[in-house]
Design an enzyme around this catalytic site. Sequence first.
Site, PDB file in Angstrom:
ATOM      1  N   ARG A 148      29.653  62.736  66.083  1.00 54.93           N
ATOM      2  CA  ARG A 148      28.959  63.827  66.764  1.00 54.93           C
ATOM      3  C   ARG A 148      28.010  63.200  67.781  1.00 54.93           C
ATOM      4  NH1 ARG A 148      28.572  65.022  61.134  1.00 54.93           N
ATOM      5  NH2 ARG A 148      29.738  66.893  60.520  1.00 54.93           N
ATOM      6  N   LYS A 172      24.872  65.300  59.486  1.00 50.21           N
ATOM      7  CA  LYS A 172      24.133  66.536  59.217  1.00 50.21           C
ATOM      8  C   LYS A 172      23.401  66.440  57.882  1.00 50.21           C
ATOM      9  CE  LYS A 172      26.951  69.800  61.865  1.00 50.21           C
ATOM     10  NZ  LYS A 172      27.751  71.046  61.796  1.00 50.21           N
ATOM     11  N   HIS A 244      31.870  66.498  71.998  1.00 45.91           N
ATOM     12  CA  HIS A 244      32.589  66.901  70.789  1.00 45.91           C
ATOM     13  C   HIS A 244      34.103  66.851  70.988  1.00 45.91           C
ATOM     14  CE1 HIS A 244      31.139  68.136  66.891  1.00 45.91           C
ATOM     15  NE2 HIS A 244      32.148  68.973  66.758  1.00 45.91           N
ATOM     16  N   ARG A 247      35.494  63.757  69.586  1.00 43.94           N
ATOM     17  CA  ARG A 247      35.567  63.818  68.120  1.00 43.94           C
ATOM     18  C   ARG A 247      36.826  64.572  67.685  1.00 43.94           C
ATOM     19  NH1 ARG A 247      32.385  63.842  63.317  1.00 43.94           N
ATOM     20  NH2 ARG A 247      32.388  65.801  62.155  1.00 43.94           N
ATOM     21  N   HIS A 270      32.912  65.587  56.996  1.00 44.64           N
ATOM     22  CA  HIS A 270      33.011  67.001  56.639  1.00 44.64           C
ATOM     23  C   HIS A 270      32.774  67.165  55.142  1.00 44.64           C
ATOM     24  CE1 HIS A 270      35.764  68.057  60.297  1.00 44.64           C
ATOM     25  NE2 HIS A 270      34.482  68.073  60.599  1.00 44.64           N
ATOM     26  N   TYR A 279      42.552  70.871  61.980  1.00 47.87           N
ATOM     27  CA  TYR A 279      43.370  69.963  62.784  1.00 47.87           C
ATOM     28  C   TYR A 279      44.850  70.050  62.422  1.00 47.87           C
ATOM     29  CZ  TYR A 279      38.884  68.184  64.196  1.00 47.87           C
ATOM     30  OH  TYR A 279      37.608  68.102  64.697  1.00 47.87           O
TER      31      TYR A 279
END
Length: 298
Positions: A148, A172, A244, A247, A270, A279
Site C-alpha cells: 500500500r 493497517k 494501489h 498492488r 489481507h 483477484y
Amino acid sequence: MKWSQALQDYKHYLKIERGLSENSIKNYTLDVAKLIDFLEQSKINESPISISKETIQQFVYEIAKLVNPRSQARIVSGLKGFFNYLIFEDFRAENPMDLIESPQIGRKLPDTLSTEEINQLIRAIDLSKPQGERNRAILETLYGCGLRVSELTNLRLSDLYFEEDFVKVTGKGDKQRFVPISKLNKKYINLYRNEVRVHQKIEVGHEDFVFLNRRGKQLTRAMVFTIIKGLAVAIGLEKNISPHTFRHSFATHLLENGADLRAIQQMLGHESITTTEVYMHVNRTHLAKVLNEFHPRK
C-alpha cells in the site's frame, strides 16, 4: 452527550480498542462529521443519544443527492459502526441505522496494468535527475512487494532484511508482516540508497525512512500519487491509475502465474481470504486456460 465529545471518544476507541491506523480512523470519523454538518445546517438539535431514525433517514436521503452509491454505502456503514460503539458503551439501547438500507452496488474489480505497461512507466522515469533513481525504486517496490502507498512511505531502513530477502511491512492497524523481495527490487533500492540518498542532508527524525523528498524528509503519499500520475501522462496511458494499481497488478500477475491464493493473502496483508478472492475474478480468460490445461476431462 455532545457530538464533539462523542466523536473524540470514538476516535480513542478506534485507536486503542480496535487498533486502527490513523488513516482508517480519519475515514471512519469523517462519516460522522458529515452527519454533524447536516444537523448544524438543518438546525436540528438532536444529540448522539437522542437522534431518531427519521432524522438519520433524512440525512441519508440528502447525502444520496451529493455522492455516488459506493460513497453512500460507505457512509451508511461508517455510521452503523459509530452507533454500535454507542450501544457498546451503554449510551444507546438501539441503533438508528438498523432499518437504513445501503444502496446495492456491484463489487468493483480492481484496475490492473500489464507487465508491458509497467515497463513503459518505469522506462519513462528521467534517470538523469537525482530523484529518478528514487522514483524507479518506488515503482519497483510498489509492484515488486505489493505494498500500500502508506506502507511504502513508512518503510524504514531498519525494515530491510536484504540478506534474508525480506522486508518488514507495517500495515493497517499497525500489523506487521514480512514480504519477500526480489534481487531486482533490492538492486534498485540499493542504487537509490548508495548513489542518491547517501548524499542528501536528512532532517532530524527522518533518518530511518527509506524514501525521502528533496528536503530530506519522509516522502508523502500525495507525492507518490503525483509521481505516478506524471509518468502515466508521459507515456499517454489512458487508464486512471494510482499507487494501489501496482498492488492490484502484483496480486493479479502472481495469480496468473500460478501462485497460491493463501500466499498472496499473506503477502498483501489481507485479514480475510475473501478480500484476496476478488483477484479470482479479474482475469476470467486466465481461469479458463487453467481449467483447459489441468482438468482431467479437458
